[in-house]
Design an enzyme around this catalytic site. Structure first.
Site, PDB file in Angstrom:
ATOM      1  N   ARG A 193       0.822  -1.217   0.000  1.00  0.00           N
ATOM      2  CA  ARG A 193       0.000   0.000   0.000  1.00  0.00           C
ATOM      3  C   ARG A 193       0.854   1.265   0.000  1.00  0.00           C
ATOM      4  NH1 ARG A 193      -4.195  -1.907   4.591  1.00  0.00           N
ATOM      5  NH2 ARG A 193      -5.243  -3.555   3.435  1.00  0.00           N
ATOM      6  N   ARG A 214      -3.315   6.401   1.148  1.00  0.00           N
ATOM      7  CA  ARG A 214      -3.872   7.550   1.858  1.00  0.00           C
ATOM      8  C   ARG A 214      -2.910   8.247   2.809  1.00  0.00           C
ATOM      9  NH1 ARG A 214      -9.051   4.958   4.475  1.00  0.00           N
ATOM     10  NH2 ARG A 214      -7.721   3.108   4.393  1.00  0.00           N
ATOM     11  N   ARG A 245      -6.911  11.506  -5.471  1.00  0.00           N
ATOM     12  CA  ARG A 245      -8.172  10.803  -5.194  1.00  0.00           C
ATOM     13  C   ARG A 245      -9.347  11.771  -5.220  1.00  0.00           C
ATOM     14  NH1 ARG A 245     -12.464   9.795  -3.487  1.00  0.00           N
ATOM     15  NH2 ARG A 245     -13.195   8.186  -2.064  1.00  0.00           N
ATOM     16  N   ASP A 264      -7.165  -2.470  -7.167  1.00  0.00           N
ATOM     17  CA  ASP A 264      -7.858  -3.068  -6.038  1.00  0.00           C
ATOM     18  C   ASP A 264      -8.019  -4.555  -6.301  1.00  0.00           C
ATOM     19  OD1 ASP A 264     -10.659  -3.812  -4.536  1.00  0.00           O
ATOM     20  OD2 ASP A 264      -9.588  -2.228  -3.496  1.00  0.00           O
ATOM     21  N   TYR A 314     -15.207 -12.474  -0.450  1.00  0.00           N
ATOM     22  CA  TYR A 314     -15.925 -11.236  -0.737  1.00  0.00           C
ATOM     23  C   TYR A 314     -17.142 -11.495  -1.629  1.00  0.00           C
ATOM     24  CZ  TYR A 314     -12.392  -8.034   1.188  1.00  0.00           C
ATOM     25  OH  TYR A 314     -11.569  -7.337   2.023  1.00  0.00           O
TER      26      TYR A 314
END
Length: 356
Positions: free
Chosen positions: A27, A31, A40, A77, A154
């Site tokens: 990652r 963020r 973003r 993703d 998921y």
């Protein structure tokens, strides 16, 4: 053969001699970087960012402008594959990913098809190609996918889960249905990764985020078997050199020995396993990647340096180690602290490679 300006990461994954331990962060485009948050915002939403090759390229390269990292990883993703299967991925504010149509019946499994990466996932492939061009061969590009088991959880749950109630009920009551789903997902993962390699990914990583939620027997049957199937179907050479494959099961340290037999080149190790123990388990059959606790980055730069030294000492001398966090960098980390980690790896690791 492509002449990379810095191929230390690829050589380490293949347990070839290196001058220092290469480092990147799971990652690393994310963020914790203010420049990522600005991009973003421009994109409008997380999925809009993922589906815009130019912006995905921009955020992939952002951490390399800040830190002397030894690899770039595609910004995307893991849920792009289920989305391309028509499950209707969306992100609820503060709740994470959701699917409009979970997969829970025989009819649901029969309905989904393996997507063509160059059609349904063209935006990812275009991003890979663009990133490779913009990198100008300064460091290798890592492609990635979720593992079949992680993606299936998921798809069956319809969102993230702490208990995996629907998936585990299917696993125990209707195992053949889950196997049918996993077979399709494994085919999709292999095709997706091979398409990334064809577009320029120079190493690939499979993230088995939820494998650690299984018992040992169920892990072997429902997760490891399908990762091995994916590995067997991957393109292993491109542009005149080997394409290394890394497997990572979070909370899977007890299974590293079995994971090393899949045909992969390297294993990711989270922070719950000592690298010295991991190295003894795999007996130098594969390289190891990891494994500093991501929360160390909340500490002072001085303590970060100490912890980097401890991780390097844990692996010890010789080739076959890629320094990384034991999982993804957390969003509220000070970027300067990430920089302190990278600097410490480059400063302290050459001593472990002298004469190599």
């Amino acid at each position: 053969m492509t002449q990379l300006k810095n191929d230390t990461f690829l050589r380490a994954l293949l347990r070839e001699p290196v001058e220092y331990t290469p480092v990147w962060m799971m990652r690393q485009a994310g963020r914790y970087l203010p420049e990522y948050r600005a991009t973003r915002t421009r994109a409008g939403s997380f999925m809009d960012l993922c589906m815009n090759p130019e912006l995905a390229c921009e955020v992939t390269l952002q951490p390399l402008e800040r830190f002397p990292l030894d690899a770039a990883i595609l910004f995307s993703d893991i849920l792009t594959i289920p989305d391309a299967m028509g499950l209707g991925l969306y992100f609820a504010e503060g709740e994470g990913p959701h699917f409009e149509t979970p997969v829970r019946t025989e009819a649901d499994v029969a309905r989904i098809a393996v997507p063509d990466p160059e059609i349904e996932l063209r935006y990812v492939m275009d991003a890979v190609g663009l990133i490779r061009r913009e990198l100008k061969d300064r460091v290798p590009l890592i492609g990635f996918s979720g593992s079949p088991w992680t993606l299936a959880t998921y798809m069956v749950e319809g969102s993230g889960s702490k208990t995996y109630a629907h998936t585990k009920a299917m696993m125990y009551d209707r195992p053949q249905l889950l196997h049918a789903l996993l077979t399709k997902v494994a085919d999709a993962v292999a095709a997706y990764l091979n398409a990334q390699i064809a577009r320029g990914a120079q190493a690939v990583m499979i993230f088995d985020t939820w494998g650690g939620a299984l018992t040992p027997a169920k892990y072997r049957e429902f997760s490891l078997t399908y990762m091995q199937q994916v590995v067997a179907g991957l393109t292993r050479e491109a542009e005149g050199r080997r394409v290394p494959v890394v497997l990572f099961t979070k909370n899977g340290g007890q299974w590293l020995d079995r994971m090393a037999n899949t045909g992969c080149d390297a294993l990711g190790v989270d922070w719950t396993t000592d690298l010295a123990d991991a190295r003894r388990m795999v007996k130098d059959r594969v390289a190891l990647q990891g494994n500093m606790d991501p929360c160390v980055l909340y500490a002072s730069p001085e303590r970060i340096r100490d912890e980097v030294a401890a991780v390097l000492a844990s692996f010890g001398h010789g080739s076959g180690h890629v320094f990384n966090l034991g999982h993804g960098i957390t969003p509220d980390v000070d970027p300067d602290h990430a920089g302190a980690m990278v600097a410490a790896v480059h400063e302290l690791s050459p001593a472990y490679h002298q004469g190599g």
